[in-house]
Design a protein around this motif. Structure first.
Motif, short mmCIF file in Angstrom:
data_model
loop_
_atom_site.label_atom_id
_atom_site.label_comp_id
_atom_site.label_asym_id
_atom_site.label_seq_id
_atom_site.Cartn_x
_atom_site.Cartn_y
_atom_site.Cartn_z
N GLN A 127 9.38 8.73 -4.25
CA GLN A 127 9.93 7.98 -3.12
C GLN A 127 9.17 8.28 -1.83
OE1 GLN A 127 13.92 9.42 -3.29
NE2 GLN A 127 14.36 8.37 -5.22
N ARG A 128 8.83 9.54 -1.60
CA ARG A 128 8.07 9.90 -0.39
C ARG A 128 6.68 9.28 -0.43
NH1 ARG A 128 11.22 14.51 -1.11
NH2 ARG A 128 9.76 15.50 -2.53
N LYS A 129 6.09 9.24 -1.61
CA LYS A 129 4.77 8.63 -1.74
C LYS A 129 4.82 7.15 -1.40
CE LYS A 129 2.99 8.62 -5.93
NZ LYS A 129 2.29 9.06 -7.17
N VAL A 130 5.84 6.47 -1.92
CA VAL A 130 6.00 5.04 -1.64
C VAL A 130 6.28 4.82 -0.15
CG1 VAL A 130 7.49 3.04 -2.03
CG2 VAL A 130 6.74 4.44 -3.96
N ALA A 131 7.08 5.69 0.45
CA ALA A 131 7.50 5.51 1.85
C ALA A 131 6.36 5.72 2.84
CB ALA A 131 8.65 6.45 2.17
N ALA A 149 5.96 -3.30 -9.18
CA ALA A 149 5.29 -3.88 -8.02
C ALA A 149 6.29 -4.60 -7.12
CB ALA A 149 4.20 -4.84 -8.47
N ALA A 150 7.26 -5.30 -7.73
CA ALA A 150 8.28 -5.99 -6.95
C ALA A 150 9.18 -5.00 -6.21
CB ALA A 150 9.11 -6.89 -7.86
N GLU A 151 9.58 -3.92 -6.90
CA GLU A 151 10.41 -2.90 -6.25
C GLU A 151 9.69 -2.27 -5.06
OE1 GLU A 151 13.48 -2.09 -6.67
OE2 GLU A 151 14.05 -2.83 -8.66
N ILE A 152 8.41 -1.97 -5.24
CA ILE A 152 7.64 -1.37 -4.15
C ILE A 152 7.51 -2.33 -2.98
CG2 ILE A 152 5.32 -0.58 -3.49
CD1 ILE A 152 5.10 0.64 -6.31
N ARG A 153 7.22 -3.59 -3.28
CA ARG A 153 7.08 -4.55 -2.21
C ARG A 153 8.36 -4.68 -1.39
NH1 ARG A 153 4.65 -5.13 1.00
NH2 ARG A 153 2.79 -6.20 0.28
N LEU A 154 9.51 -4.76 -2.05
CA LEU A 154 10.77 -4.92 -1.34
C LEU A 154 11.14 -3.67 -0.54
CD1 LEU A 154 12.77 -6.82 -4.09
CD2 LEU A 154 11.85 -7.77 -1.97
N ALA A 155 10.75 -2.51 -1.05
CA ALA A 155 11.02 -1.27 -0.33
C ALA A 155 10.06 -1.05 0.84
CB ALA A 155 10.95 -0.08 -1.29
N PRO A 157 7.90 -3.55 2.84
CA PRO A 157 7.35 -4.85 3.24
C PRO A 157 6.14 -4.76 4.16
CG PRO A 157 9.44 -4.42 4.35
CD PRO A 157 9.28 -3.36 3.31
N ASP A 158 5.95 -3.57 4.77
CA ASP A 158 4.85 -3.39 5.72
C ASP A 158 3.58 -2.86 5.07
OD1 ASP A 158 6.36 -1.06 5.17
OD2 ASP A 158 5.45 -0.04 6.89
N ALA A 159 3.63 -2.45 3.81
CA ALA A 159 2.48 -1.83 3.16
C ALA A 159 1.67 -2.87 2.39
CB ALA A 159 2.95 -0.73 2.21
#
Length: 368
Positions: A127-131, A149-155, A157-159
């Motif tokens: 989670q910290r890596k994604v954030a 990929a969809a979960e990461i995008r929704l979490a 949106p700025d990356a």
């Protein structure tokens, strides 16, 4: 009346279903290295969203009424003496043995350690890596890669998010071009860069990745959703390599019995049944194996039943969430192509809850 000792090695979807089905008719011992059931279907979201961190963990303590669950690692099978040896030194006698050790998945869909606390710590790191990453790379365009990929995008949106897939279209293993097109359209509409025919490998420098054409891609974090490996190395190390085929899967016959060993069954992702390795198939195998185990244990009785052959599931519904409120569902249609259903069906069937209430009920807990 309990008909014999059944030892089930592996407490995943198939192992849990089978142990529960046999609980009233045999003396069941379920062995797993984890202290809790790992609801893997919820793991991709848990690796991205902190509020889902503990959702995949469901205690085993209400699963069996008569049998028991042992936390431990099987290290040896004495097929002559009919005993399973654990790393702790404990020996478990069996009349029937079931191998249900599943497959190993890439992170974050993996239970790290033995306790829920250790696994939760691992999810926290993801989670910290994604954030914090500016560019996240997902490798693999199958159902898990698309969902992640969809979960990461929704979490985030700025990356910047890139999905690299070695195949010519997303979800190509499903055989549905429409499903792949729908997944790609959703991802690209949400600014995910989709790279097809792009086999990726780590580059020479930290944070770099190279495709088959030599092109370099830089990313702060990567997740690999490129398939699974059956958890059978322990069997090979224990001297039972002859039970395995070339890919490491346990060889079974139509009754799901290990070839040459009528008192040993193998169910779920671990065996060589030629079908999609998905949860519905694992549960279906567990039902057939439970019937056949009862038949085996009662074979000398007056009212003994005939064993059933397992029919491989070649066409099964496949649900791919795009976060909690969208996705696609492939529904088999007799005599035709799979129907591709959209967000409403997918949300109700899986995307919103990731089937967590269902699995909690299976283990004796309330849906909440």
């Amino acid at each position: 009346m309990q008909d014999g000792n059944v030892v089930v090695i592996g407490g995943g979807y198939a192992g849990v279903r089978l142990a529960k089905r046999l609980d009233t008719t045999a003396r069941v011992t379920l062995v797993d290295r984890k202290e809790v059931f790992f609801h893997r279907i919820a793991s991709l979201r848990a690796g991205v969203r902190p509020e889902w961190t503990v959702t995949p963990f469901i205690p085993y303590d209400r699963l069996l009424t008569h049998g028991r669950v042992v936390t431990g690692k099987a290290v040896r099978i004495d097929s002559d003496g009919r005993e399973v040896h654990l790393a702790t030194g404990e020996r478990l006698p069996y009349d029937v043995l079931v191998i249900a050790t599943g497959a190993d998945y890439p992170e974050p869909a993996r239970f790290a350690g033995t306790t829920a606390e250790e696994a939760a710590k691992s999810f926290g790191e993801h989670q910290r890596k994604v954030a914090t990453a500016r560019h996240l790379l997902v490798v693999g365009g199958g159902p898990s890669g698309v969902e992640l990929a969809a979960e990461i995008r929704l979490a985030r949106p700025d990356a910047r998010v890139t999905l690299a897939h070695s195949g010519p279209e997303l979800l190509h293993s499903t055989g549905s071009a429409r499903a792949g097109q729908k997944a790609r359209a959703w991802l690209e509409a949400h600014d995910v860069e989709v790279r097809l025919d792009s086999f990726m490998s780590p580059g020479n420098d930290f944070g770099t990745y190279r495709d088959a054409h030599g092109a370099i891609l830089e990313a702060d974090a990567s997740f690999w959703a490129t398939g699974t490996t059956p958890n059978t190395l322990w069997l090979r190390l224990a001297g039972h390599g002859a039970w395995l085929n070339g890919s490491g899967h346990v060889k079974v016959d139509a009754m799901l019995q290990v070839e040459g060993h009528p008192d040993v069954f193998a169910v779920g992702d671990v065996n060589d049944v030629g079908e999609l390795k998905v949860t519905p198939a694992a549960l279906a195998q567990a039902e057939v194996a439970a019937h056949n185990i009862r038949t085996y244990l009662r074979s000398s009785g007056r009212h003994s039943k005939k064993p059933r052959s397992y029919r491989a599931v070649h066409r099964t519904p496949l649900i791919v969430p795009f976060g909690a409120a969208d996705g696609l569902t492939l529904l088999p249609v007799p005599g035709g192509e799979n129907a591709v259903l959209g967000g409403r069906t997918t949300t109700l069937a899986k995307a919103k809850t990731l089937m967590t209430p269902y699995m909690r009920r299976q283990l004796g807990y309330t849906a909440a």
